[in-house]
Design an enzyme around this catalytic site. Structure first.
Site, PDB file in Angstrom:
ATOM      1  N   CYS A  39      13.242  11.070   7.230  1.00 17.02           N
ATOM      2  CA  CYS A  39      13.088  10.569   8.597  1.00 17.02           C
ATOM      3  C   CYS A  39      14.374  10.746   9.395  1.00 17.02           C
ATOM      4  O   CYS A  39      14.329  10.941  10.598  1.00 17.02           O
ATOM      5  CB  CYS A  39      12.683   9.107   8.566  1.00 17.02           C
ATOM      6  SG  CYS A  39      13.726   8.159   7.473  1.00 17.02           S
ATOM      7  N   GLU A  90       9.368  16.191  15.515  1.00 19.86           N
ATOM      8  CA  GLU A  90       9.753  15.953  14.127  1.00 19.86           C
ATOM      9  C   GLU A  90       8.898  16.852  13.242  1.00 19.86           C
ATOM     10  O   GLU A  90       7.673  16.735  13.224  1.00 19.86           O
ATOM     11  CB  GLU A  90       9.525  14.493  13.756  1.00 19.86           C
ATOM     12  CG  GLU A  90       9.961  14.230  12.326  1.00 19.86           C
ATOM     13  CD  GLU A  90       9.786  12.778  11.907  1.00 19.86           C
ATOM     14  OE1 GLU A  90       8.685  12.240  12.092  1.00 19.86           O
ATOM     15  OE2 GLU A  90      10.748  12.211  11.375  1.00 19.86           O
ATOM     16  N   GLU A 146       9.610   1.285  10.745  1.00 21.25           N
ATOM     17  CA  GLU A 146      10.628   2.304  10.475  1.00 21.25           C
ATOM     18  C   GLU A 146       9.938   3.645  10.670  1.00 21.25           C
ATOM     19  O   GLU A 146       9.105   4.040   9.847  1.00 21.25           O
ATOM     20  CB  GLU A 146      11.130   2.188   9.029  1.00 21.25           C
ATOM     21  CG  GLU A 146      11.882   0.908   8.739  1.00 21.25           C
ATOM     22  CD  GLU A 146      13.281   0.884   9.315  1.00 21.25           C
ATOM     23  OE1 GLU A 146      13.766   1.936   9.787  1.00 21.25           O
ATOM     24  OE2 GLU A 146      13.889  -0.196   9.311  1.00 21.25           O
ATOM     25  N   LYS A 203       0.849  -1.203   0.000  1.00 22.97           N
ATOM     26  CA  LYS A 203       0.000   0.000   0.000  1.00 22.97           C
ATOM     27  C   LYS A 203       0.880   1.246   0.000  1.00 22.97           C
ATOM     28  O   LYS A 203       1.490   1.605   0.997  1.00 22.97           O
ATOM     29  CB  LYS A 203      -0.938   0.068   1.206  1.00 22.97           C
ATOM     30  CG  LYS A 203      -2.000   1.144   0.951  1.00 22.97           C
ATOM     31  CD  LYS A 203      -2.582   1.763   2.189  1.00 22.97           C
ATOM     32  CE  LYS A 203      -1.884   2.975   2.706  1.00 22.97           C
ATOM     33  NZ  LYS A 203      -1.911   4.187   1.868  1.00 22.97           N
TER      34      LYS A 203
HETATM   35  P1  NAP Z   1       1.935   8.131   8.068  1.00 24.76           P
HETATM   36  O1  NAP Z   1       0.825   9.072   8.142  1.00 24.76           O
HETATM   37  O2  NAP Z   1       2.265   7.326   9.250  1.00 24.76           O
HETATM   38  O3  NAP Z   1       1.628   7.205   6.809  1.00 24.76           O
HETATM   39  C1  NAP Z   1       2.476   6.190   6.360  1.00 24.76           C
HETATM   40  C2  NAP Z   1       1.646   5.140   5.646  1.00 24.76           C
HETATM   41  O4  NAP Z   1       0.761   4.507   6.574  1.00 24.76           O
HETATM   42  C3  NAP Z   1       0.761   5.693   4.548  1.00 24.76           C
HETATM   43  O5  NAP Z   1       0.701   4.761   3.491  1.00 24.76           O
HETATM   44  C4  NAP Z   1      -0.561   5.821   5.265  1.00 24.76           C
HETATM   45  O6  NAP Z   1      -1.677   5.917   4.436  1.00 24.76           O
HETATM   46  C5  NAP Z   1      -0.559   4.562   6.090  1.00 24.76           C
HETATM   47  N1  NAP Z   1      -1.506   4.566   7.192  1.00 24.76           N
HETATM   48  C6  NAP Z   1      -2.002   5.635   7.868  1.00 24.76           C
HETATM   49  N2  NAP Z   1      -2.872   5.221   8.819  1.00 24.76           N
HETATM   50  C7  NAP Z   1      -2.931   3.869   8.738  1.00 24.76           C
HETATM   51  C8  NAP Z   1      -3.655   2.869   9.445  1.00 24.76           C
HETATM   52  N3  NAP Z   1      -4.495   3.157  10.441  1.00 24.76           N
HETATM   53  N4  NAP Z   1      -3.468   1.588   9.108  1.00 24.76           N
HETATM   54  C9  NAP Z   1      -2.612   1.247   8.119  1.00 24.76           C
HETATM   55  N5  NAP Z   1      -1.924   2.150   7.398  1.00 24.76           N
HETATM   56  C10 NAP Z   1      -2.064   3.451   7.712  1.00 24.76           C
HETATM   57  O7  NAP Z   1       3.299   8.822   7.722  1.00 24.76           O
HETATM   58  P2  NAP Z   1       3.537   9.922   6.620  1.00 24.76           P
HETATM   59  O8  NAP Z   1       3.091  11.216   7.201  1.00 24.76           O
HETATM   60  O9  NAP Z   1       3.001   9.473   5.331  1.00 24.76           O
HETATM   61  O10 NAP Z   1       5.137   9.869   6.529  1.00 24.76           O
HETATM   62  C11 NAP Z   1       5.952  10.665   7.314  1.00 24.76           C
HETATM   63  C12 NAP Z   1       6.511   9.871   8.480  1.00 24.76           C
HETATM   64  O11 NAP Z   1       7.225   8.732   8.027  1.00 24.76           O
HETATM   65  C13 NAP Z   1       7.510  10.644   9.281  1.00 24.76           C
HETATM   66  O12 NAP Z   1       7.215  10.551  10.640  1.00 24.76           O
HETATM   67  C14 NAP Z   1       8.836  10.006   8.973  1.00 24.76           C
HETATM   68  O13 NAP Z   1       9.788  10.141   9.943  1.00 24.76           O
HETATM   69  C15 NAP Z   1       8.470   8.613   8.687  1.00 24.76           C
HETATM   70  N6  NAP Z   1       9.453   7.971   7.824  1.00 24.76           N
HETATM   71  C16 NAP Z   1      10.349   7.080   8.368  1.00 24.76           C
HETATM   72  C17 NAP Z   1      11.310   6.465   7.597  1.00 24.76           C
HETATM   73  C18 NAP Z   1      12.299   5.488   8.203  1.00 24.76           C
HETATM   74  O14 NAP Z   1      12.959   4.770   7.480  1.00 24.76           O
HETATM   75  N7  NAP Z   1      12.422   5.404   9.510  1.00 24.76           N
HETATM   76  C19 NAP Z   1      11.362   6.746   6.227  1.00 24.76           C
HETATM   77  C20 NAP Z   1      10.448   7.657   5.684  1.00 24.76           C
HETATM   78  C21 NAP Z   1       9.495   8.251   6.501  1.00 24.76           C
HETATM   79  P3  NAP Z   1      -2.112   7.386   3.930  1.00 24.76           P
HETATM   80  O15 NAP Z   1      -1.219   7.671   2.813  1.00 24.76           O
HETATM   81  O16 NAP Z   1      -3.513   7.298   3.538  1.00 24.76           O
HETATM   82  O17 NAP Z   1      -1.918   8.323   5.088  1.00 24.76           O
END
Ligand code: NAP
Ligand code: MG
Length: 495
Positions: free
Chosen positions: A296, A397, A262, A187
């Site tokens: 991240c 963050e 992650e 997804k």
């Molecule tokens: P997010 O809101 O957590 O979303 C990530 C993914 O999870 C998206 O595909 C999202 O769908 C999905 N999702 C949201 N709610 C869900 C649920 N209840 N059940 C299953 N899936 C769900 O994060 P983001 O805002 O897109 O990304 C930014 C974050 O990612 C930052 O905090 C960053 O630090 C972190 N990040 C970490 C790494 C690493 O390697 N550690 C790398 C990149 C990013 P939707 O698209 O519909 O929201």
């Protein structure tokens, strides 16, 4: 994907529909959602909006593909390797179009997207190599028995990825999952679904059997959540925010699903007094302003020794003022828009609140002037000085181009401050003193530590966070463990 009038021609290369069981399908209820070019705010594509019923079909397909062995016993590890190599070749052949699609969908500059797509190609090549090298062990258990420890794929994997490196984050999970013999439901993030669909088309062309890699496009709660509770899914690997990560861990606990997380970071970047200053300034600025700060592991907390503080602060401002904001498709752009209006507003609210919250504003760059980009989601890079961790911009963050700079006097103090965060993803250390570099690297509680560099993430090595930055590890051989179970077969050789 269905086309949108006036959309860039390259988007015709994105397949129409989601990929489920080897077919390109609409959502069962026919609903779609829009993908937007963040540089202009214009809708560029419509993609199926998956709901639980669509995810159900995708999971069923991945389950059958795993259980009937079409990606297991029916194919040799060599054949799996060959298909992964072919996927790598196809990514290289389509590099230019994948780069352009990625830029249109997430906004990043061309040069950055080229780096991403090249690493995607390498990722498939690298894990193609591993497919034939996953081996077990024969521990000695005495002369009247043979104990075989074998590695087996964990099963059906739900892979949920974010929007900041859309195809790369997907490949980081899909490539090791396929190399181990798992089947997948991927997804992508709602903001950036397009290159995940391209990846499924590439897999199909490379000869991956139907049902092994399924892609469901849609929103987290509708298209991601159903995988968390479906007992046919063995494993969830998620990259994204801490809040959603916690929710996933909690939800998956009911079925003891295997989980890899992650998550985010608030990574320290430490410049000691004897640092190679010119390199430290360039690397420190790139560490927080690269990829619009949507990283991240961004070095968002910059600690500078008092003896070089003014020089480094001045240098960072010079670096920030040289950044050219614009459309990612313009070769001269060095910073693109943020991914969405929501992300732009979130970052802006941190910046706006900072001066009243104890941070001193030092610099903010210029927004693009072109009328064409007036509706784009741009945020100019900015630099703040902070006295300690009390301002919110020093703790939370932000995921945008906002640097917070701290002054320090001694090593113990800076190590304590560097570790003064719930996160533990990465850290950068700048010094010419090898002992100082290594002792500090060992004292910082983070999964990745760079010395005299910032942000490299070679696919052959390791990635992952301490503390609230995650669970498990990705990249290198470490990612394989996330997709493997380990079994003992004990054979009695006695009478
Ligand atoms: P997010 O809101 O957590 O979303 C990530 C993914 O999870 C998206 O595909 C999202 O769908 C999905 N999702 C949201 N709610 C869900 C649920 N209840 N059940 C299953 N899936 C769900 O994060 P983001 O805002 O897109 O990304 C930014 C974050 O990612 C930052 O905090 C960053 O630090 C972190 N990040 C970490 C790494 C690493 O390697 N550690 C790398 C990149 C990013 P939707 O698209 O519909 O929201
Ligand atoms: Mg988009």
């Amino acid at each position: 994907m269905s086309s949108v009038d006036g959309a860039p021609a390259v988007l015709a290369r994105v397949p129409a529909g989601m990929h489920i069981d080897g077919r390109w399908v609409a959502a069962i209820d026919g609903e779609e959602f829009e993908s937007v070019d963040p540089a202009t705010g214009r809708v560029i594509a419509r993609v199926p909006r998956a709901q639980a019923a669509d995810v159900d079909r995708a999971v069923a397909a991945a389950r059958s593909a795993f259980d009937d062995g079409r990606w297991g016993e029916a194919v040799s590890a060599r054949d799996r390797a060959r298909i992964l190599h072919r996927m790598s070749d196809l990514v290289r052949e389509r590099r230019d179009e994948l780069v352009e699609i990625e830029v249109l969908d997430c906004g990043k500059p061309l040069a950055d997207a080229r780096g991403d797509i090249d690493e995607v190609a390498f990722m498939f090549e690298y894990y193609a190599g591993w497919a034939t090298k996953i081996a077990g062990d024969i521990p000695p258990v005495g002369s009247d028995a043979l104990s075989l420890v074998v590695r087996e794929p964990v099963g059906v994997c739900g892979l949920i990825v974010p929007w900041n490196y859309p195809m790369l984050m997907a490949a980081q999970k899909v490539a090791p999952a396929l190399a181990t013999g798992c089947t997948v439901v991927l997804k992508p993030a709602e903001q950036t679904p397009l290159t995940a669909l391209c990846m499924a088309a590439i897999a199909e062309e490379a000869g991956l059997p139907a049902g092994v890699l399924n892609v469901v496009t849609g929103f987290g709660v509708e298209a991601g959540e159903p995988m968390l509770t479906d007992p046919r899914v063995d494993k969830i690997s998620f990259t994204g925010s801490l809040g959603v990560g916690r929710h996933i861990q909690r939800t998956c606990a009911d079925q003891l699903k295997r989980v890899t997380l992650e998550l985010g970071g608030k990574s320290p970047n430490i410049v000691f007094g004897d640092a190679p200053i010119a390199e430290a300034i360039v690397g420190t600025a790139a560490g927080i302003f690269g990829n619009q700060g949507e990283v991240c592991s961004a070095g968002s907390r910059v600690f500078v020794h008092a003896s070089v503080y003014d020089e480094v602060l001045e240098g960072m401002v010079a670096q920030a003022s040289a950044i050219r904001l614009g459309s990612g498709l313009d070769e001269s752009t060095t910073m693109g828009p943020l991914v969405s209006a929501r992300q732009r507003d979130r970052v802006r609210s941190f910046v706006d609140a900072a001066p009243g919250d104890g941070a001193r504003h030092v610099f903010t760059g210029a927004l693009p002037e072109s009328a064409e980009l007036a509706e784009g989601f741009f945020v100019a890079p900015s630099v703040f000085e902070v006295p300690d961790h009390s301002p919110a911009i020093a703790r939370e963050e932000i995921f945008g181009p906002v640097a917070t700079v701290f002054r320090f006097e001694d090593v113990d103090e800076v190590v304590r401050q560097a570790n003064n965060t719930e996160y533990g993803l990465a850290a950068a250390i700048w010094t010419r003193d090898i002992n100082l570099a290594l002792t500090t690297a060992r004292r910082v509680r983070a999964g990745v530590v760079w010395v005299n560099d910032s942000q490299p993430a070679p696919s052959e090595s390791l990635w992952g966070g301490y503390k609230q930055s995650g669970v498990g590890r990705e990249l290198g051989r470490y990612a394989l463990d996330a997709y493997l179970e380990t079994k003992q077969i004990y054979i009695n050789l006695g009478s």
